[in-house]
Scaffold this motif. Structure first.
Motif, short mmCIF file in Angstrom:
data_model
loop_
_atom_site.label_atom_id
_atom_site.label_comp_id
_atom_site.label_asym_id
_atom_site.label_seq_id
_atom_site.Cartn_x
_atom_site.Cartn_y
_atom_site.Cartn_z
N ALA A 1 50.72 40.63 48.33
CA ALA A 1 49.97 41.71 47.68
C ALA A 1 48.57 41.26 47.26
CB ALA A 1 50.74 42.21 46.46
N ALA A 2 48.40 39.98 47.03
CA ALA A 2 47.10 39.50 46.57
C ALA A 2 46.93 38.04 46.95
CB ALA A 2 46.99 39.66 45.05
N SER A 3 45.69 37.63 47.06
CA SER A 3 45.39 36.23 47.36
C SER A 3 43.99 35.92 46.87
CB SER A 3 45.50 35.96 48.87
OG SER A 3 44.55 36.73 49.58
N SER A 4 43.68 34.65 46.77
CA SER A 4 42.35 34.26 46.34
C SER A 4 41.98 32.95 47.01
CB SER A 4 42.29 34.11 44.81
OG SER A 4 43.18 33.10 44.38
N ILE A 5 40.70 32.76 47.21
CA ILE A 5 40.20 31.52 47.78
C ILE A 5 38.94 31.13 47.02
CG2 ILE A 5 38.85 32.75 49.56
CD1 ILE A 5 39.42 30.34 51.42
N PHE A 6 38.85 29.86 46.70
CA PHE A 6 37.66 29.38 46.01
C PHE A 6 37.36 27.96 46.46
CE2 PHE A 6 41.37 28.80 43.35
CZ PHE A 6 41.28 27.50 42.88
N LYS A 7 36.19 27.48 46.10
CA LYS A 7 35.72 26.18 46.57
C LYS A 7 35.44 25.27 45.39
CE LYS A 7 31.52 25.86 48.16
NZ LYS A 7 30.34 25.98 49.05
N LEU A 8 35.86 24.02 45.53
CA LEU A 8 35.55 22.98 44.56
C LEU A 8 34.57 22.00 45.19
CD1 LEU A 8 39.14 22.17 43.18
CD2 LEU A 8 37.47 23.79 42.26
N ARG A 9 33.63 21.54 44.40
CA ARG A 9 32.70 20.53 44.90
C ARG A 9 32.88 19.25 44.07
NH1 ARG A 9 28.68 20.66 48.27
NH2 ARG A 9 28.63 22.94 48.29
N VAL A 10 33.03 18.15 44.77
CA VAL A 10 33.26 16.86 44.12
C VAL A 10 31.94 16.34 43.56
CG1 VAL A 10 34.12 14.52 44.41
CG2 VAL A 10 35.16 16.40 45.70
N ARG A 11 31.88 16.21 42.24
CA ARG A 11 30.66 15.74 41.59
C ARG A 11 30.85 14.39 40.89
NH1 ARG A 11 28.23 21.26 38.77
NH2 ARG A 11 27.89 22.42 40.72
N GLY A 12 32.04 13.86 40.99
CA GLY A 12 32.32 12.57 40.38
C GLY A 12 33.58 11.99 41.00
N GLU A 13 34.14 10.99 40.37
CA GLU A 13 35.36 10.39 40.90
C GLU A 13 36.53 11.35 40.72
OE1 GLU A 13 38.08 6.34 40.41
OE2 GLU A 13 36.49 6.79 38.97
#
Length: 210
Positions: free
Chosen positions: A64-76
């Motif tokens: 019925a629903a879904s989501s997608i998002f992005k993470l960016r690595v800025r450290g360890e």
């Protein structure tokens, strides 16, 4: 040949970009809501992304629903130590053990005002249920020492005796319920016999009057 090459390319991309995030899921099994973050932890453990890399997170429900998002690595980016060791230390249980665990859960589901009995010692460094009060609020206590060190032998013996007595009481209640049911059935059968006798006595009188 072209299709085989495309399939090989897709498999290689999957192995590189997706497979590292599924290692923990393969060992743990279905996680439902936690699956997204278990897979993220798996990626950080087995193929840590470099600084500046992007991680695509896709979460879906029952269609019925879904989501997608992005993470960016800025450290360890790392996961707490000991996760794999904890998984390796798990105990393997058979189907009978699992059925017993689910039975214990179902016996207390929706019940208020009770305290759990000691049934085996949990690992040190775990939370243990202490009480479920009359309003259904549960209290937990962090177990810092082994159960045998925390409770005296007399207390453990009392818990074991309580379990045995509870089992006897359950058997007695089942036997009493069976006795009551049998008595009710006998009474119904006796009532049916009396009714048949009454009909047999009245029927000739009705026939004679006709």
């Amino acid at each position: 040949p072209e299709e085989e090459a495309e399939a090989a390319e897709v498999e290689a991309l999957f192995s590189k970009l997706v497979a590292p995030s599924l290692v923990l899921a393969a060992r743990i099994g279905p996680c439902h809501t936690a699956a997204t973050y278990v897979n993220l932890a798996s990626l950080l453990l087995h193929d840590p992304p470099k600084l500046g890399a992007s991680i695509g997170i896709f979460s879906y429900g029952s269609g019925a629903a879904s989501s997608i998002f992005k993470l960016r690595v800025r450290g360890e980016a790392r996961v707490g130590e000991g996760l794999l060791e904890t998984l390796d230390a798990r105990e393997v249980h058979n189907g009978g053990d699992f059925s017993a665990l689910t039975k214990r859960f179902s016996d207390t589901y929706g019940r208020f005002g009770w305290e759990p009995r000691v049934r085996g010692a949990p690992a040190v460094g775990a939370y243990r249920l202490e009480e479920c009060d009359a309003l259904g609020r549960r209290s937990y206590k962090y177990l810092e020492v082994a159960l045998a060190e925390r409770y005296s032998e007399a207390e453990l013996r009392s818990h074991r005796e309580g379990l045995a007595q509870a089992a006897k009481d359950k058997i007695a209640r089942a036997a009493e319920a069976a006795r009551v049911q049998a008595a009710a059935q006998q009474q119904q059968q006796a009532g049916a016999t009396d009714t048949n006798a009454l009909v047999a006595g009245v029927l000739p009188l009705l026939t004679a009057n006709q």
